[in-house]
Design an enzyme around this catalytic site. Structure first.
Site, short mmCIF file in Angstrom:
data_model
loop_
_atom_site.label_atom_id
_atom_site.label_comp_id
_atom_site.label_asym_id
_atom_site.label_seq_id
_atom_site.Cartn_x
_atom_site.Cartn_y
_atom_site.Cartn_z
N GLY B 21 0.96 -1.29 0.09
CA GLY B 21 0.01 0.56 0.25
C GLY B 21 1.06 0.99 -0.04
N CYS B 22 0.44 2.14 0.07
CA CYS B 22 1.59 3.68 -0.67
C CYS B 22 0.72 4.53 -0.12
CB CYS B 22 2.35 3.28 -1.85
SG CYS B 22 2.77 1.48 -2.67
#
Ligand code: SF4
Ligand code: SF4
Lengths: 506, 397
Positions: B21-22
């Site tokens: 996830g970013c």
């Protein structure tokens, strides 16, 4: 009596005397002559029974059961019953044994050793009931790249220079394989073509010509140019959505089509343009195609004849060297390429070839897809894979291995009532499918059969969507060659290596 | 920060792809004004829910005006030997105009920090192959075959700075604040399963194209095998690299304008295509059929920067918008901002005591590109029909 008549039958017909109403219906329904009435009761001749189940289904008293013949042959692990039966049959008739459907040897099916991936947490799965999942496919050749020209002065002016080649849009990545009028009945063909049109998928004509009644379904039919050139006329070329040059068939690589004279009645003789009652044996090779250059010329000639309006493809059987052959065919100008695996079906083929020649479609597609990629040709063509796509799971797996379209025949016949008795070459199909005898053909109700095919592929397509959704993919294009989403659980790591698939757990 | 795994992933993890996830952010000053790194650092570091200290990075465009005609190669080296080998190799096949360490602020107590190096490079002219292509091959070769070496970026007048740590640590380590750029990209991450490695952090770069990406590409296998036919080597164990290569293939090799390339990556649904004019139908179907293997599937939002032919900032989400992307344009309409969260923009407003304000903040439509070009400004706002504002001609009709 010769020995061959004493071959022990695999089956035993059990008629329950209590529930038999003596209506004699079974005796007329059995097209193989296994049941008769001796004035008192039904008499069964096990040696003629092929377990087609027609009598079982038709008996109003539910009095008939076909069971396995328990009569025990002396056991031998090597000279199995199957081998002994072959030897008895050959020593009885002295000829090449015929068979039908596909290879029935219990060879491990690679499809069954492949598992699918699904999403968890990091990528959400997609719910096909609530979201769009696309299964449309373009059938035909694509350019390697599109050329867009941007105007030097005005960057909003863009011209698409590349003209797109003829492609046929189908709504599911499915093609019903080539079964000719002759090997199957008029009613069967009609049901198949009507269903294909309704589903907007493709169906193959086989090499039996195209009856004028089928012209209206031509936009969903790929006609087949085989070595016998049966039934090839201008309509055969011009009414079709595409044309396929048949070099080989999975059930009988290296062999031509094989229609026993028993099946050549006047209808067949007209559409094939051959004399009534004559065996229609296509030459083994095309006698104008002895090399790849010859094939390229034939492709070019067909493109000229059809004014470059429809895709022209080539079908080969999956054999040891399929990959380099495939590259040659694509370079030769084919717009689509069909590979037919060793389990592929047939209406009639020498048993020795059916049971022993060719390789599995899973390995062939993996090798062909890989080789075409190495040559940077893969995305230009449509790759069709057949040779025992049994159900939707196989369809999904073959696409993930590299095919654009899955081609199948047996599931369609089974949907219409076929019991896989493997007697198609005798022309006596009691279900009205692989026969030309009027009284048998009538048994297949076109509407019912058509609807069953439509149902079958609707359900396959829905299942495809279910799987795509679970994988977090919303268009089937993104499944093709996506071997990353397959894992192998079989016993042979070499297979996984050739498939380019990791082992489960990796 | 993690002072290990610079140029490759530890062996035991090499079979796996990294999912994460970013947080992603980026902006472009349309008139070409250069900013120091403060804004981009602020925009990124506020997204700290989206990182877990296992990787962050920045891409900056316009930072090397003095060497703007040469390929600026940013390297990670494990040790002196690998550095020597690579630099000698470069001298064999081309010209090293300048070769120097990238300034860093390494904490006192680190004994085996990586060697962070940059070289301004020009390949020797070769017949039949462009310098760009030579550099692409060089990057593929070094990253695949030279142990202990990794090229982080290879564009001109730009560079990527990335590593394994929290976004604020990476910003400090590379002294991001000191660079002056007209376009910035930034990324922080939350990888699920690996210790992370420096080269594996974002942005991913090839020539002038840099990509920051949030999401997971479910079509990875299809895209990767497609790219391999064109000679790309996907060796970085992450799906972001395929996005960078796809954009390189479509825009540089096939010369497709970015608004149209974005259609290939996230095409409209067939149901939508059927509603359009014949001309658009033909164009869209040609794109979908020809580039069926370039289509990206699965949840993603990306921000891409590139400089050829015109410096451009480009943002896109997947067709179902399973990852966020928000756009904002400054009051003077000179700066287009993209970020995973609106918080990035709020941070700029609050930090400036309300001096910095936005004219508009909006959410993109799924699968629809937002594009801003140097000098030209915002050319797509992220909710248009595929060919809006394009005068399209299709040959043959
Ligand atoms: S169909 Fe059934 S009930 Fe009729 S004769 Fe045959 S076994 Fe008896
Ligand atoms: S088509 Fe008819 S003859 Fe052929 S296997 Fe099926 S049931 Fe038997």
């Amino acid at each position: 009596m010769s020995l061959s008549h004493n071959i022990p039958s695999y089956f035993h017909i059990k008629v329950d005397r209590e529930s038999c109403k003596k209506c004699k219906r079974c005796t007329t329904h059995c097209s193989y002559g296994a049941l008769s009435f001796n004035g008192e009761r039904i008499v069964a001749d096990d040696s003629k029974c092929v377990a087609c189940q027609r009598c079982v289904v038709m008996c109003p008293g539910s009095a008939i059961r076909i069971v396995k013949n328990e009569s025990f042959l002396p056991p031998h692990g090597n000279y199995t019953r199957r081998i002994r039966n072959i030897l008895w049959a050959q020593s009885g008739n002295g000829g090449v044994l015929l068979s039908a459907t596909g290879n029935d040897r219990p060879i491990r099916t690679i499809f069954d050793d492949l598992l699918l991936d699904a999403c968890q947490v990091t990528n959400p799965s997609i719910d096909p009931l609530r979201e769009t999942i696309e299964t449309k496919i373009f059938f035909g050749r694509k350019p390697k790249k599109l050329e867009f020209l941007t105007d030097k002065k005005d960057s909003t002016k863009i011209t698409l220079k590349t003209e797109f080649m003829p492609n046929f849009e189908i709504d599911m990545p499915i093609m019903i394989g080539h079964m000719s009028l002759g090997s199957i009945s008029y009613n069967t063909c009609m049901a198949i073509y009507q269903a294909s049109k309704e589903l907007n998928i493709l169906a193959g004509s086989g090499e039996g010509g195209l009856h004028p009644d089928f012209y209206e379904y031509g936009s969903n039919i790929i006609t087949e140019i085989a070595s016998g050139r049966f039934g090839v006329d201008i309509n055969y070329l011009h009414k079709a959505a595409g044309i396929e040059i048949k070099i080989g068939q999975g059930a009988k690589p290296g062999h031509g089509g094989h229609l026993p004279g028993e099946k050549v009645n006047s209808l067949i003789s007209q559409t094939r343009m051959i004399p009534k009652g004559s065996d229609a044996l296509s030459p083994y090779p095309h006698h104008d195609v002895y090399s790849i250059e010859d094939l390229a010329q034939l492709i070019a000639a067909l493109k000229e004849a059809t004014r470059y309006k429809v895709p022209i493809g080539v079908k080969i059987a999956a054999v040891h060297n399929s990959a380099p052959i495939a590259v040659g065919i694509v370079r030769g100008g084919a717009d689509f390429l069909t590979i037919d695996g060793f389990r592929g079906g047939t209406g009639a083929a020498p048993r020795i070839i059916r049971d022993h020649a060719g390789i599995p479609i899973e390995l062939a597609i993996a090798a062909v897809d890989e080789r075409l990629r190495q040559e940077n040709l893969r995305d230009e063509i449509t790759l069709v894979a057949g040779g025992s796509i049994r159900y939707s799971a196989d369809l999904i797996k073959i696409i993930a291995l590299g095919a654009d379209v899955a081609m199948c025949c047996m599931p369609v016949l089974i949907a219409m009532g076929c019991r896989v008795c493997q007697q198609c070459f005798r022309g006596l199909c009691s279900w009205g499918i692989a026969t030309q005898q009027e009284y048998l053909v009538k048994r297949l109700d076109i509407d019912v059969a058509r609807n069953r095919i439509i149902n079958l592929f609707h359900s396959w397509n829905e299942e495809l969507k279910e799987v795509l959704g679970a994988m977090g993919i919303d268009s089937v294009e993104s499944l093709r060659s996506n071997r990353d989403r397959l894992r192998y659980i079989g016993p042979n790591p070499k297979i996984a290596e050739i498939l380019g698939v990791k082992h489960a757990g990796e | 920060m993690k002072w290990k795994n610079y140029t490759c992933l530890p062996k035991q993890f090499r079979n796996e792809r990294i999912f994460d996830g970013c947080g992603i952010s980026g902006y472009i000053n349309i008139d070409g004004t250069k900013d120091n790194g403060k804004k981009i650092i602020d925009m990124l570091c506020i997204l700290n829910e989206r990182e877990n200290g296992l990787g962050a990075g920045f891409a900056a465009y316009g930072i090397y005006p003095k060497y703007k005609d040469y390929y600026a190669l940013h390297f990670l080296f494990d040790n002196e030997q690998s550095k020597e080998r690579v630099l000698n190799y470069l001298e064999d096949i081309g010209y090293l105009i300048q070769s120097e360490p990238i300034p860093t602020k390494t904490p006192m107590d680190v004994s085996n920090s990586p060697i962070i190096w940059r070289a301004f490079y020009e390949p020797r002219q070769k017949k039949g192959i462009s310098s760009d292509e030579q550099v692409v091959q060089l990057v593929m070769e070094i990253n695949e075959k030279f142990e202990g070496a990794f090229i982080m970026s290879s564009g001109k007048n730009m560079g990527v700075f990335k590593g394994n740590g929290w976004s604020h640590e990476i910003a400090e380590y590379y002294k991001i604040i000191d660079y002056k750029a007209y376009m910035w990209l930034a990324h922080s991450r939350f990888p699920t399963n690996t210790p992370g490695w420096w080269g594996g952090a974002h942005p991913f770069n090839l020539l002038n194209t840099s990509v920051v990406h949030n999401g997971e590409i479910t079509s990875y296998g299809t895209n990767m095998r497609y790219l391999e036919s064109f000679g790309y080597k996907c060796t970085l164990f992450t799906d972001t690299e395929v996005i960078a290569y796809l954009i390189d293939l479509l825009c540089r090799k096939h010369g497709i304008p970015i608004p149209i390339a974005s259609i290939a990556l996230a095409p409209p649904l067939f149901d939508e295509i059927e509603q359009m004019d014949k001309k658009y139908q033909i164009a869209l179907k040609s794109i979908r059929a020809t580039y069926r293997s370039a289509m990206l599937n699965g949840p993603f939002s990306i921000v891409v920067g590139f400089a050829n032919p015109v410096p451009t900032l480009f943002g896109l989400t997947d067709r179902k918008k399973l990852r966020p992307l928000v756009a904002g344009i400054s009051e003077d309409e000179n700066t287009l901002f993209l970020s995973s969260e609106e918080a990035s923009f709020k941070r700029l407003i609050i930090d400036s005591n309300g001096l910095y304000t936005f004219k508009k903040i909006w959410h993109l439509k799924s699968g629809t590109a937002i594009i801003a070009r140097l000098d030209e400004g915002l050319i797509r706002e992220g909710f248009e029909e595929p060919f809006k504002n394009i005068k399209l001609t299709v040959t043959g009709i």
